[in-house]
Scaffold this active site. Sequence first.
Site, PDB file in Angstrom:
ATOM      1  N   ASP A  99       0.869  -1.234  -0.011  1.00 29.26           N
ATOM      2  CA  ASP A  99      -0.045  -0.140  -0.087  1.00 29.26           C
ATOM      3  C   ASP A  99       0.914   1.376  -0.172  1.00 29.26           C
ATOM      4  O   ASP A  99       1.845   1.463   0.788  1.00 29.26           O
ATOM      5  CB  ASP A  99      -0.808  -0.033   1.154  1.00 29.26           C
ATOM      6  CG  ASP A  99      -2.066   0.557   1.172  1.00 29.26           C
ATOM      7  OD1 ASP A  99      -3.195   0.131   1.543  1.00 29.26           O
ATOM      8  OD2 ASP A  99      -2.208   1.650   0.415  1.00 29.26           O
ATOM      9  N   GLU A 277      -6.244   4.122  -5.923  1.00 30.95           N
ATOM     10  CA  GLU A 277      -7.517   4.373  -5.307  1.00 30.95           C
ATOM     11  C   GLU A 277      -7.952   6.012  -5.764  1.00 30.95           C
ATOM     12  O   GLU A 277      -7.116   6.839  -5.622  1.00 30.95           O
ATOM     13  CB  GLU A 277      -7.166   4.384  -3.886  1.00 30.95           C
ATOM     14  CG  GLU A 277      -8.544   4.590  -3.185  1.00 30.95           C
ATOM     15  CD  GLU A 277      -8.470   4.961  -1.721  1.00 30.95           C
ATOM     16  OE1 GLU A 277      -7.625   5.940  -1.613  1.00 30.95           O
ATOM     17  OE2 GLU A 277      -9.322   4.759  -0.970  1.00 30.95           O
ATOM     18  N   ASP A 352     -12.344   0.418   4.197  1.00 30.82           N
ATOM     19  CA  ASP A 352     -12.833   1.904   4.593  1.00 30.82           C
ATOM     20  C   ASP A 352     -14.347   1.505   4.611  1.00 30.82           C
ATOM     21  O   ASP A 352     -15.261   2.691   4.753  1.00 30.82           O
ATOM     22  CB  ASP A 352     -12.393   2.668   3.394  1.00 30.82           C
ATOM     23  CG  ASP A 352     -11.110   3.121   3.589  1.00 30.82           C
ATOM     24  OD1 ASP A 352     -10.524   3.517   2.648  1.00 30.82           O
ATOM     25  OD2 ASP A 352     -10.494   3.130   4.790  1.00 30.82           O
TER      26      ASP A 352
HETATM   27  O1  TEU Z   1      -9.061   6.527   1.755  1.00 31.21           O
HETATM   28  C1  TEU Z   1      -9.344   7.527   0.917  1.00 31.21           C
HETATM   29  C2  TEU Z   1     -10.812   7.807   0.524  1.00 31.21           C
HETATM   30  O2  TEU Z   1     -11.264   6.980  -0.251  1.00 31.21           O
HETATM   31  C3  TEU Z   1     -11.529   8.781   1.390  1.00 31.21           C
HETATM   32  O3  TEU Z   1     -12.374   9.434   0.733  1.00 31.21           O
HETATM   33  C4  TEU Z   1     -12.561   7.684   2.503  1.00 31.21           C
HETATM   34  O4  TEU Z   1     -13.931   7.948   1.844  1.00 31.21           O
HETATM   35  C5  TEU Z   1     -12.250   7.967   3.686  1.00 31.21           C
HETATM   36  O5  TEU Z   1     -10.898   7.408   3.982  1.00 31.21           O
HETATM   37  C6  TEU Z   1     -13.346   7.482   4.475  1.00 31.21           C
HETATM   38  O6  TEU Z   1     -13.700   6.142   4.165  1.00 31.21           O
HETATM   39  C7  TEU Z   1      -7.897   5.975   1.754  1.00 31.21           C
HETATM   40  C8  TEU Z   1      -7.522   4.868   2.747  1.00 31.21           C
HETATM   41  O7  TEU Z   1      -8.082   3.662   2.092  1.00 31.21           O
HETATM   42  C9  TEU Z   1      -8.098   5.231   3.996  1.00 31.21           C
HETATM   43  O8  TEU Z   1      -8.124   3.942   5.053  1.00 31.21           O
HETATM   44  C10 TEU Z   1      -7.405   6.574   4.559  1.00 31.21           C
HETATM   45  O9  TEU Z   1      -7.902   6.881   5.813  1.00 31.21           O
HETATM   46  C11 TEU Z   1      -7.251   7.769   3.718  1.00 31.21           C
HETATM   47  O10 TEU Z   1      -6.911   7.262   2.319  1.00 31.21           O
HETATM   48  C12 TEU Z   1      -6.153   8.577   4.199  1.00 31.21           C
HETATM   49  O11 TEU Z   1      -4.816   7.857   3.926  1.00 31.21           O
END
Ligand code: TEU
Length: 580
Positions: A99, A277, A352
């Site tokens: 990641d 992502e 998430d």
């Molecule tokens: O998530 C980013 C993301 O897609 C956010 O818009 C998401 O909606 C938010 O995290 C709440 O769900 C990534 C990671 O997957 C997440 O775990 C981290 O908290 C975030 O980036 C910051 O690094």
Amino acid sequence: DTDRKWWKEAVVYQVYPRSFADSDGDGVGDIPGVLDRLDYLDELGVDVVWLNPVYESPGVDNGYDIADYRAIDDQFGTMDDWEDLLAGLHDREMRLIMDLVVNHTSDEHDWFQNACESRDAEYRDYYVWREGRSLEEAGVSDAAFDPAVYGLPAGVRELPPNDWESFFGGPAWSYHEATGEWYLHIFDERQPDLNWENPAVRREILDMMEWWLEKGIDGFRMDVINLISKPEGLPDGEDPDAIVRGADQFVNGPRIHEYVSAIHDVLADYDVMSVGEMAEVTVEQAKRYTGRDGDGMSMVFNFDHLRLDFGPEGGRWSKGEWSMADLRETITHWQDGLEDDGWNSLHLNNHDEPRMVSRFGDEEYRRESAKLLGTLLHTLRGTPYMYQGEELGMTNYPFESLTEVRDVDTLKNVEAARREGRFASESEMLDLVRYRSRDNARTPMQWADEEHAGFSESTPWMPVNPNYTEVNAAAERSDPDSVFHYYRRLLAFRDENDVVVYGDYDLQTPNHEDVWAYTRTLDDDQLFVVLNFSDDETTYDVSAEFVGDASLELSNYDAEDGVAATLSLRPWEARVYRLA
Ligand code: TEU
């Protein structure tokens, strides 16, 4: 396009190490715990493991706040443990993707610690610092100004450089008293955004990526990668409907393709995959990132289908009604959109998002709906990503109070919503937490009907779902009719049939209220997938071309070969036919 790639034929299993398996009894999952379970993953049949961050981190956002990109955090183990995990996966002909979190670092990273020393510190411009705005410049009246919202020290009366908001609620800027400027953090204030405009930052990140690639990893999952380019002047947000204020400015920013291409120039020297992502992305933009003439990314995570249940007030911290028709239309849009250029990722939950059985399935028909959702994900065109526990039909956690919640996103968004008076009652707030919180996915993996579900010898960092007594890997493995063994058949079916990977997707039921049926066609090999996305018995009048001989390849009930003119489908019944 059907140019063959290993990552198009692979199934990715997402390991959230903190909640997967705890080998040293500290209540937190770790890398040796993953190593102990590789035979389980091998038996399941997964090809790639996506490991959520295990780098050195204070854990403000469970590792998405990195303090040292080239060190393993000691709560997960040592670099030797990590090397053992990589070797253990490769020995079993599985692959590992790491990641990559490069939109921001932890505030404990040496770079940020240095940047805070003074305005002309060596690493100051590794981050995004700006002077604040006066109330007049920001057009805010004295009466409307609430210093508490910005955590300002006494006597400081100014506003952030713009009106951008954090995904975690509140402003995306924090005031740094020692140097009298604000710094940008699209996520938590302890996750300062890196300044990608600075070529030194780009150099550092690309060198670090190469360092991991030289260790033999098989690619990266790139965290919020389309946020790294911010527009000159950092203008206020203009779109009132943006997912967070300012997202129209900082998502897919002006130099994003230059930066993503530079990243892929590094990856191009290796036989690796990348999945970006993307908080907001259209099919057209996805083609630019992943297509034949694109920036070189293998695929993206898009979230259109994971926003269908947002409420009318918008944003993740609201709850609205969604329909299977919406889900079918959204996923079909992406299937059709990337059919001849680019490549889809396929996912319905991750660390998430809440558990897909609870969100898109039906806990009354937990096993049937878990198998149906698995059938959908594993018979669409694209690379399937399964999240740990999905193969067991794990469900959301029944939160009783906020004291059981650890997730910074949940805690800060609930705090912001309370400040804005958005909850009519505490039970309404808890309902939303139970429905939406990321912690639904972060409860310990349920290995057995033992204390702490066999996850740890001691009290886990998160509570275990009380249904672990019957929903656990040991029970699933010993029951031939389990979700686990159904998933094994799904993965084997994909492994053995090119039509599942490369076949064209054609929707057959654009209007049926409950049934989602589609074909997958590759040369003269054709599958007919029929899903009853409801807890009602339903009938489906099949178009004549599909009626007749067919072998039933997969089903979550005891159906027979052959496609009748009218199919009677039981609640959450899934069937995969191979048409003669
Ligand atoms: O998530 C980013 C993301 O897609 C956010 O818009 C998401 O909606 C938010 O995290 C709440 O769900 C990534 C990671 O997957 C997440 O775990 C981290 O908290 C975030 O980036 C910051 O690094």
